[in-house]
Each structure stands twice: as structure tokens, then as C-alpha cells.
Design a protein around this motif. Sequence first.
Motif, PDB file in Angstrom:
ATOM      1  N   THR A 170       0.717  -3.357  -6.088  1.00 23.06           N
ATOM      2  CA  THR A 170      -0.494  -2.764  -6.641  1.00 23.06           C
ATOM      3  C   THR A 170      -1.108  -3.747  -7.630  1.00 23.06           C
ATOM      4  O   THR A 170      -0.423  -4.222  -8.541  1.00 23.06           O
ATOM      5  N   THR A 220      -2.833   2.274 -13.063  1.00 24.12           N
ATOM      6  CA  THR A 220      -1.923   1.373 -12.345  1.00 24.12           C
ATOM      7  C   THR A 220      -0.591   2.061 -12.097  1.00 24.12           C
ATOM      8  O   THR A 220      -0.027   1.981 -10.990  1.00 24.12           O
ATOM      9  N   ALA A 223      -0.873   4.536  -9.229  1.00 19.13           N
ATOM     10  CA  ALA A 223      -1.026   3.883  -7.931  1.00 19.13           C
ATOM     11  C   ALA A 223       0.285   3.276  -7.445  1.00 19.13           C
ATOM     12  O   ALA A 223       0.575   3.292  -6.241  1.00 19.13           O
ATOM     13  N   ASN A 227       1.834   4.804  -3.951  1.00 23.14           N
ATOM     14  CA  ASN A 227       1.941   3.891  -2.811  1.00 23.14           C
ATOM     15  C   ASN A 227       3.338   3.325  -2.625  1.00 23.14           C
ATOM     16  O   ASN A 227       3.536   2.471  -1.757  1.00 23.14           O
ATOM     17  N   GLY A 232       3.625  -3.412  -9.896  1.00 22.26           N
ATOM     18  CA  GLY A 232       2.213  -3.328 -10.230  1.00 22.26           C
ATOM     19  C   GLY A 232       1.843  -4.446 -11.186  1.00 22.26           C
ATOM     20  O   GLY A 232       2.671  -4.884 -11.994  1.00 22.26           O
TER      21      GLY A 232
END
Length: 454
Positions: A170, A220, A223, A227, A232
Motif C-alpha cells: 500500500t 494508510t 488500506a 488489502n 504500507g
Amino acid sequence: MAYSCFKAYDIRGRIPDQLNPDLAERIGRAYVAATGARKVIVGYDIRLSSPEMAEALSRGLMAAGADVYDIGLCGTEQVYFATSHYKMDGGIMVTASHNPKDYNGMKLVREDSKPISNDTGLRDIHDRLDNAFEDAGQPGTYHKLAAEDDYIEHLLGYIDVDSLKPLAITVNAGNGGAGRVIDKLEKRLPFSFIKLQNEPDGNFPNGVPNPILTENRAVTEKAVKANQADMGIAWDGDYDRCFFWDENGRFIEGYYIVGLLADQFLGKQGGGTVIHDPRLVWNTQDLVEKAGGRAVESKTGHAFIKERMRAEDALYGGEMSAHHYFRDFAYCDSGMIPWLLLAERISQSGQTLSSLIDERIDAYPASGEINRTIDHPAAVIKAIEEKYGADAESISHVDGLSVAFRDWRFNLRMSNTEPVVRLNVESRGDKALMEAKTDQLLRELDELNAANVA
């Protein structure tokens, strides 16, 4: 007259009252007068005012007789790279980094990308601004320079691309400039990127990119979790700082990244010198020693770190504030090299980022940097030294006050720009002790401030 946009390490001010095209042009003229530069790299960030500011700066440079090599929209580190790689006499990046969107500024270097700060020429440039400048007998020429491909090749030279695994990563550019570089690297790497706020946008629709602020980290973190990413990464606007999250979405303090990168670099090079700042030190020193290297403490701040790195010919330098410096990058900071190295480490070791970090957090738990507003910071720090110094194993004044005991230590330093003191505390494997000492010191700081110690 005094220009408030001139700071200790760079130029930053509000547009147009503190910094404007007229002043930018005079800065260009003064830069040439102060440095004697004849070939200068100019780049600019994604702020709406940056193209106009870079154009005015270039006019001043050329009027003073310097040739301008314009590398266009880029990150600060690309100016550092281009100045060194193409053997220019200097470079100027038009950027205000993480300041509000109505600000702009400049970061200046001389040959070999040596920083220009107050002690090394910035004050001289400031003091020339009110001079009556005369145009050079022969004005400088303007050149467009496509530096991005050489920069990308240089970045990839730090890692073994063939050893990389297809990680999910990410990335959050915060609508700054980092997204452009990720898009270029994506074609050369086996990673799957989950891109957040990837498009450069000087309107900063999601706020000014500054991941050091806790309120900017949630997007962040979410995400990464949503995912199931392997890690990240987020950058500030001119992407000379990078910040990390592990596969669980946990934000990782920059202190532990310094140790990890030091260990990895020393492993690649078979030893060498690493420079670190004095705020938190034990984890870095431990890892460097185990890797057969030498750890050297330097005052905080990019100009001090870079100077010490050159003096020691250090391979790598790291600050817990997410600045990472590399000898082969002209001793300058990069926000791209660190994440490439960590992705390589994860690929080659088969370990998760959390497993690489957890052991170090357990070995050296740390408070992270805590700020306190203090009316008389110097007097308060002196009072703390008097209280703790007598029983300490060591006291250092490399940067602020560092006091170490057998099982714990702390660093207390003043801000250069505001009445704030910054506290960092760490211990040897005892989180409860670290937390207790942190609470104790914060309480004492508050009491001293309330007592108006001066």
C-alpha cells in the motif's frame, strides 16, 4: 532588511507576502553571487505556485550568469541526485515540504549536493538580497534536462531486483510527488501496488501530506488491513521522508527503521560506519555493533548528519524523524531508497515486517517523541540535568541533554523555532520502566513550567 522566509536550513514562507516571484528572482541572483555557481539544477514540487517560483528563480540565476538545467516537477531528492550525478555546481529545489498549501520555499545545495544552511552560505545569500544587482556581461542559458530515467536506474541499483517476491504494498503519496516515481518503478518491479492519493495535486484535496501527524495515518492503516498488504508506505509532499506500516496496519516508529536499515546496509557492505541522531540510540548501536559496523552519534538535522557522514565516510545515516541518508546518494536523504531496501529484506528473508520489528521493540521499548510547551526551555532542561545528572552513568550534550542509566536513558532538547522541548525515553527490555520514567519526566517538566523556572 530581514526576510522571515529564511530559516536555519532552508527557505520557507507564505505566498505572496513572505515569498514571491520578485524575491525568488533576487534569491537566484544572490545564490550565484554567494557561490560562484555556473551550472545549476532547478526542480520544483507539486504546489500550485511552484512553476512560477521556479521560473522567477531561473531568471535570477541566468541574469547573474549561471546556466539553468531545469529538471521540472520532481522531489527534493531528484535535485540532490541530478546535482551530484551530472556534476553541476549547485541545485535548488522549489518546495515547502509539509507546510500549508499557501506556503512555498527552497532547499539549496552547492557542488556534490552539499547542503547550504545558515552556517554554510544561506545567511550570506540572505544578506545580499538588498544589493543592487548588475546583470552578468553574458547571461546564462536555459536547458531542459530529463533526469528521471537516470534517477530510477540509480534507485534500482540499491537492490537485487531478481530476488524480489510479488509483495502487495500500500502506497500513499498524499497527492504529493511520490506517485509519479511509484508509477515509473511499478513497471520494473514485481510488486502489486495499492495506490492511495497517488495523483499529484497542489490543491491538497486530502490535506497537506505529512504522515508524521497521527491524524494523517488512518487512511494508510485501513488500506493495509483491507488489502492484506505486506506493508504500507506514505511520504510527505516532496518525498524526502518515508513512513512505514507493517502488515497488520501498525505504524512503525522511525527509530526502529533506522536500526533495520543500518543492519541491512552493513550486511550488504560487510561493515562500515553508520551515523544516527542522539534522541534514541541503543537499538541502533546494538544492531550496528552486531553487524560489525561502527555507530557514530551526530547532532539532529540534515546539515549536521550530512557533514558528519562525509567526515566519517559513512555508508548510511538515519534520523528517527524518517530522514535516511546514503553515501552513494551524495550523502543525501531519500524517501525512495528505504522502502526498496525493506521490500528486498522482506523478500529475501521470508519474514514479515512485524516479525523484523517486534523483537527490536521488545529489546528497546521507546516513548517516541513527546513535545511539551515550556516558557523557559533552557532553564527547565538545566533543572532536569541537575536533578538526574548526579546518579547517571553518562551525560551528553551532543544535541540537547542526553542522560543514560544502566537500564534506561532519555534525551531532552529544545526546538529551534518554538518554545517547545522534545522528550524521548527508552529502556533496555523493560516497557513498564520506560513508561514510568516517561510519565515521571513529563510530570516534572509540567511542574517546573508551572513554577516558572527561569
